[in-house]
Design a protein around this motif. Structure first.
Motif, PDB file in Angstrom:
ATOM      1  N   HIS A 180       0.836  -1.199   0.000  1.00 22.39           N
ATOM      2  CA  HIS A 180       0.000   0.000   0.000  1.00 22.39           C
ATOM      3  C   HIS A 180       0.873   1.252   0.000  1.00 22.39           C
ATOM      4  N   GLY A 181       0.425   2.279  -0.703  1.00 22.31           N
ATOM      5  CA  GLY A 181       1.155   3.536  -0.722  1.00 22.31           C
ATOM      6  C   GLY A 181       2.579   3.340  -1.205  1.00 22.31           C
ATOM      7  N   ARG A 182       3.536   3.724  -0.366  1.00 20.01           N
ATOM      8  CA  ARG A 182       4.946   3.599  -0.727  1.00 20.01           C
ATOM      9  C   ARG A 182       5.571   2.295  -0.258  1.00 20.01           C
ATOM     10  N   SER A 183       4.787   1.450   0.444  1.00 14.79           N
ATOM     11  CA  SER A 183       5.312   0.151   0.866  1.00 14.79           C
ATOM     12  C   SER A 183       5.479  -0.751  -0.353  1.00 14.79           C
ATOM     13  N   GLY A 184       6.598  -1.409  -0.420  1.00 16.47           N
ATOM     14  CA  GLY A 184       6.857  -2.265  -1.568  1.00 16.47           C
ATOM     15  C   GLY A 184       6.018  -3.525  -1.571  1.00 16.47           C
ATOM     16  N   ALA A 185       6.040  -4.206  -2.697  1.00 16.15           N
ATOM     17  CA  ALA A 185       5.300  -5.462  -2.822  1.00 16.15           C
ATOM     18  C   ALA A 185       5.969  -6.531  -1.974  1.00 16.15           C
ATOM     19  N   PRO A 186       5.214  -7.252  -1.162  1.00 20.02           N
ATOM     20  CA  PRO A 186       5.813  -8.300  -0.326  1.00 20.02           C
ATOM     21  C   PRO A 186       6.039  -9.574  -1.127  1.00 20.02           C
ATOM     22  N   GLN A 187       6.905 -10.435  -0.598  1.00 18.01           N
ATOM     23  CA  GLN A 187       7.087 -11.750  -1.193  1.00 18.01           C
ATOM     24  C   GLN A 187       5.889 -12.623  -0.860  1.00 18.01           C
ATOM     25  N   ALA A 188       5.605 -13.546  -1.756  1.00 13.94           N
ATOM     26  CA  ALA A 188       4.539 -14.502  -1.483  1.00 13.94           C
ATOM     27  C   ALA A 188       5.012 -15.459  -0.399  1.00 13.94           C
ATOM     28  N   GLY A 189       4.149 -15.747   0.567  1.00  6.84           N
ATOM     29  CA  GLY A 189       4.510 -16.640   1.658  1.00  6.84           C
ATOM     30  C   GLY A 189       4.070 -18.066   1.383  1.00  6.84           C
ATOM     31  N   ALA A 190       4.753 -19.008   2.008  1.00  9.12           N
ATOM     32  CA  ALA A 190       4.370 -20.412   1.847  1.00  9.12           C
ATOM     33  C   ALA A 190       3.060 -20.698   2.558  1.00  9.12           C
ATOM     34  N   ALA A 191       2.784 -19.932   3.616  1.00 12.75           N
ATOM     35  CA  ALA A 191       1.548 -20.096   4.366  1.00 12.75           C
ATOM     36  C   ALA A 191       0.741 -18.808   4.283  1.00 12.75           C
ATOM     37  N   ARG A 192      -0.531 -18.921   4.599  1.00 10.65           N
ATOM     38  CA  ARG A 192      -1.370 -17.734   4.617  1.00 10.65           C
ATOM     39  C   ARG A 192      -0.841 -16.712   5.597  1.00 10.65           C
ATOM     40  N   THR A 193      -0.914 -15.437   5.224  1.00 15.98           N
ATOM     41  CA  THR A 193      -0.508 -14.347   6.105  1.00 15.98           C
ATOM     42  C   THR A 193      -1.509 -14.225   7.254  1.00 15.98           C
TER      43      THR A 193
END
Length: 389
Positions: A57-70
């Motif tokens: 969101h906003g200026r936060s970068g795209a996170p990596q996909a996790g092996a488990a649900r966030t």
């Protein structure tokens, strides 16, 4: 368990005095730090304000996909990691929607990091887990445009006519990274903070938008009741003509409630606000608070802490006597608006109509007949309005 996805550091913005108490603001899913712009203009006058942005969101970068649900714990640990990075140990936390859920988790599981807590248009659990997982899958497959209309339609009531703000927030929503948004949806889907609500120490402010269909007031009431069951000090408020993003639709009301809550720790403020409301009445004080701007914010704080918290609270004179003195001074100095206000205050403080008459007569001797004559006219209007003449 926290940290099941890669460690993540949210983007953030810091404003306000470096040595002031810290207030952390967490935004709603699909928005950014600018959701709090109206509140920050006043908060940053006397707080160190940290606005963080959710994953993607906003200026936060795209996170990596996790092996488990966030999980909600993952998102909350993002905030802890940010505070550690900034060297902030304990702070007040204010969150709207998902930001409120994160703040609740912190209050439950990291209480040493939380001072005062304010939860706005939020909930402790999601009654529609499957819908959140469906939403996450939809944005991953089709993008943010696939859900923008039904989601943002619930942010404001039909009466909200600021089309510029609507359009700006719509563009903010469309710019959110799909992976970040989907992870946040997963966190909401699997969240249930209800079992530990009684562990929240408080003080806590819970605010609901009366017309909020995304997270209806009943869910906010559940949060307040769960925390109150543990013995914490909880204040619950409902904001009229407000849907899900109440901080944007009703900025003056939400800001007033937040300042009342956060300022209670400032020397003299809690006592001053209590006495001010007891003497002048809630309606008058609410109007004054809602009219607060960056220009007069320090003045409002000053009179609350010093006039009401220090002077009016002193034990040397009772309030009836203080009201009589105040009426005499305001008459003599020709402060008509304040005089009328304090006629009503005098009644609240126990002065009778006969006693007010005696004050006006007495001042006529020492300040002049014209002064007293004018004051009688003003007092007559007020007392007629109150049904006492």
């Amino acid at each position: 368990m926290a940290s099941r996805t890669a460690p993540y550091l949210p983007a953030h913005e810091i404003t306000g005095p470096e040595d002031a108490p810290v207030v952390v603001l967490g935004s709603s899913l699909g928005t950014d730090r600018h959701m709090w712009d109206a509140q920050v203009r006043l908060l940053e006058r006397r707080y160190r304000v940290v606005r963080y942005e959710l994953r993607g969101h906003g200026r936060s970068g795209a996170p990596q996909a996790g092996a488990a649900r966030t999980t909600i714990a993952d998102l909350a640990e993002d905030v802890v990691r940010l505070l550690d990075h900034l060297g902030i140990g304990r702070a007040h936390h204010v969150g709207l929607s998902l930001g409120g859920m994160i703040a609740l988790w912190l209050a439950e599981h990291r209480p040493e990091r939380v001072g005062r807590l304010a939860v706005v248009c939020s909930a402790a659990h999601s009654p529609t887990e499957e819908s959140w997982l469906t939403r996450a899958a939809t944005v991953r497959e089709q993008g943010m445009g696939a859900i923008v209309e039904p989601v943002t339609a619930r942010w404001f009531t039909d009466t909200y006519d600021d089309e510029t703000t609507r359009a700006r927030l719509r563009q903010t929503f469309l710019a959110v990274d799909t992976q970040g948004y989907a992870q946040c949806c997963e966190a909401i889907a699997g969240m249930d903070l209800r079992p530990d609500l009684s562990a929240v120490a408080g003080p806590v402010l819970v605010i609901a938008g009366r017309q909020d269909t995304a997270l209806p007031p009943a869910l906010a009431e559940e949060v307040a009741a769960g925390i109150r069951a543990g013995g914490a000090d909880v204040r619950y408020e409902t904001v009229d003509d407000a849907a899900h993003i109440a901080a944007v639709q009703q900025p003056a009301t939400v800001t007033r409630l937040l300042l009342d809550h956060l300022d209670a720790d400032r020397p003299g403020h809690a006592t001053g606000m209590r006495v001010r409301r007891e003497v002048l009445g809630d309606a008058h004080v609410d109007r004054a608070q809602e009219a607060t701007t960056p220009l007069n914010a320090d003045f409002q704080d000053f009179i609350t802490r010093y006039a009401w918290g220090d002077v009016w609270s002193r034990p040397g004179l009772d309030r009836r006597t203080r009201s009589a003195i105040t009426l005499a001074l305001l008459m003599t100095l020709g402060h008509d608006g304040e005089f009328a206000m304090h006629v009503r205050a005098a009644l609240r403080n126990g002065l009778t109509v006969d006693e007010i008459r005696e004050v006006l007569l007495h001042v006529g001797v020492y300040a002049g007949v014209p002064v007293s004559n004018h004051a009688y006219a003003l007092a007559t209007e007020v007392l007629r309005d109150e049904g006492l003449l």
